[in-house]
Design an enzyme around this catalytic site. Structure first.
Site, PDB file in Angstrom:
ATOM      1  N   ARG A 199     130.910  22.861  52.727  1.00 40.67           N
ATOM      2  CA  ARG A 199     129.969  22.414  52.259  1.00 40.67           C
ATOM      3  C   ARG A 199     128.784  22.465  52.828  1.00 40.67           C
ATOM      4  NH1 ARG A 199     130.786  23.907  46.611  1.00 40.67           N
ATOM      5  NH2 ARG A 199     128.421  24.636  46.615  1.00 40.67           N
ATOM      6  N   ARG A 247     143.898  18.827  35.188  1.00 46.40           N
ATOM      7  CA  ARG A 247     143.991  18.280  36.676  1.00 46.40           C
ATOM      8  C   ARG A 247     142.347  18.213  36.604  1.00 46.40           C
ATOM      9  NH1 ARG A 247     145.306  23.941  36.094  1.00 46.40           N
ATOM     10  NH2 ARG A 247     143.753  25.582  36.536  1.00 46.40           N
ATOM     11  N   ASN A 296     126.797  21.398  44.834  1.00 45.55           N
ATOM     12  CA  ASN A 296     125.935  21.195  45.772  1.00 45.55           C
ATOM     13  C   ASN A 296     124.525  20.204  45.562  1.00 45.55           C
ATOM     14  OD1 ASN A 296     126.357  20.172  48.759  1.00 45.55           O
ATOM     15  ND2 ASN A 296     125.864  22.878  49.128  1.00 45.55           N
ATOM     16  N   PRO A 309     127.315  28.627  40.040  1.00 44.09           N
ATOM     17  CA  PRO A 309     126.962  27.305  39.163  1.00 44.09           C
ATOM     18  C   PRO A 309     127.388  26.452  38.980  1.00 44.09           C
ATOM     19  CG  PRO A 309     127.179  30.273  38.339  1.00 44.09           C
ATOM     20  CD  PRO A 309     127.978  29.571  39.761  1.00 44.09           C
TER      21      PRO A 309
END
Length: 272
Positions: free
Chosen positions: A262, A129, A170, A2
């Site tokens: 990816r 981070r 993505n 997600p």
């Protein structure tokens, strides 16, 4: 996995369903039994998201002997999902990691990559981070630009790096770069401040639409025609999962490559 808008939408949904209610918390699967016992019987105060991370906050009910807020950190990963049902809830089915039940409604969590008790220090370390989240009002986009401007990595990789910018996945990566006309292989050092500000503003707009509608919508109304979407239940995209098809704008064949493990999609003519 997600993208960030999904987690913000989940947080909002859980605030609406459970906020301010005393809840029974269990781990039917058993893998989170000790953590569930800590917050069982507390008040579900709120839920919020940082990128792809969900934080639930629990507080003691008025007059309770125990004091102090307790936190649960959840990362859905590839397979995690919440489901809802009215109370009393039916016996759990499958591997339910976390069950939260109020008097009128409850939610089950299955398959997350992380479900753990957090301390305030743990949350501080997580936020430290992560890059800024376009959906958070306290985001500091200049931190993301500083990281991008000093990097020779491709902007297509930097946008997916959660240490640079939190919550972008993505689909948003491919589509926002297309909408900006930026080649995904352009180095971060070659992204101007104006380029970045346009990317950030577009991400804020698109991801807010995703939160509101519960689906990603990235194609401008004037371009929302022609070839169908990449799946029957998905809205149209410009380039995402359209490798080998004609660009909606110029007709050039949409390209595909793998970047940092990816899938990457772009139009070689529109994105220079």
């Amino acid at each position: 996995m997600p993208e960030g808008h999904t987690l913000h939408r989940l947080a909002g949904r859980q605030r609406k369903l459970l906020g301010g209610k005393t809840v029974a918390v269990t781990s039917p699967q058993g893998r989170f039994a000790e953590g569930a016992a800590v917050v069982d019987g507390m008040v579900f105060h709120t839920a919020e998201a940082w990128g792809k991370h969900l934080i639930q906050r629990y507080r003691p009910f008025a007059g309770a002997r125990r004091s102090g807020e307790r936190l649960i950190h959840i990362h859905l990963g590839l397979y995690g999902a919440f489901s809802e049902q009215t109370a009393p809830m039916a016996p759990p089915v499958g591997q339910v990691r976390l069950r939260i039940e109020a008097t009128d409604v409850g939610v089950d969590l299955r398959g997350p990559s992380a479900c753990q008790l957090y301390t305030p220090a743990d949350l501080d370390a997580l936020v430290a981070r992560l890059g800024p989240d376009p959906l958070r009002r306290d985001a500091r986009p200049e931190r993301a630009f500083a990281a991008i401007a000093r990097s020779t990595r491709p902007i297509g990789a930097l946008l997916m790096d959660q240490k640079v910018m939190a919550g972008v996945g993505n689909v948003y990566r491919a589509e926002v770069l297309f909408r900006a006309g930026i080649d995904p292989y352009r180095q971060g050092t070659r992204i101007s401040h104006d380029d970045f500000e346009a990317l950030w503003a577009d991400l804020v707009t698109l991801m807010r639409v995703g939160v509101r509608k519960g689906r990603i919508h990235v194609v401008r109304p004037a371009d929302d025609h022609g070839a169908p979407s990449y799946a029957a239940d998905r809205p149209r995209t410009y380039v995402y999962r359209r490798a080998g098809e004609d660009c909606r704008i110029c007709g050039t064949t949409v390209a595909h490559a793998v970047l940092d493990g990816r899938n990457l999609f772009w139009c070689p003519a529109c994105q220079r």
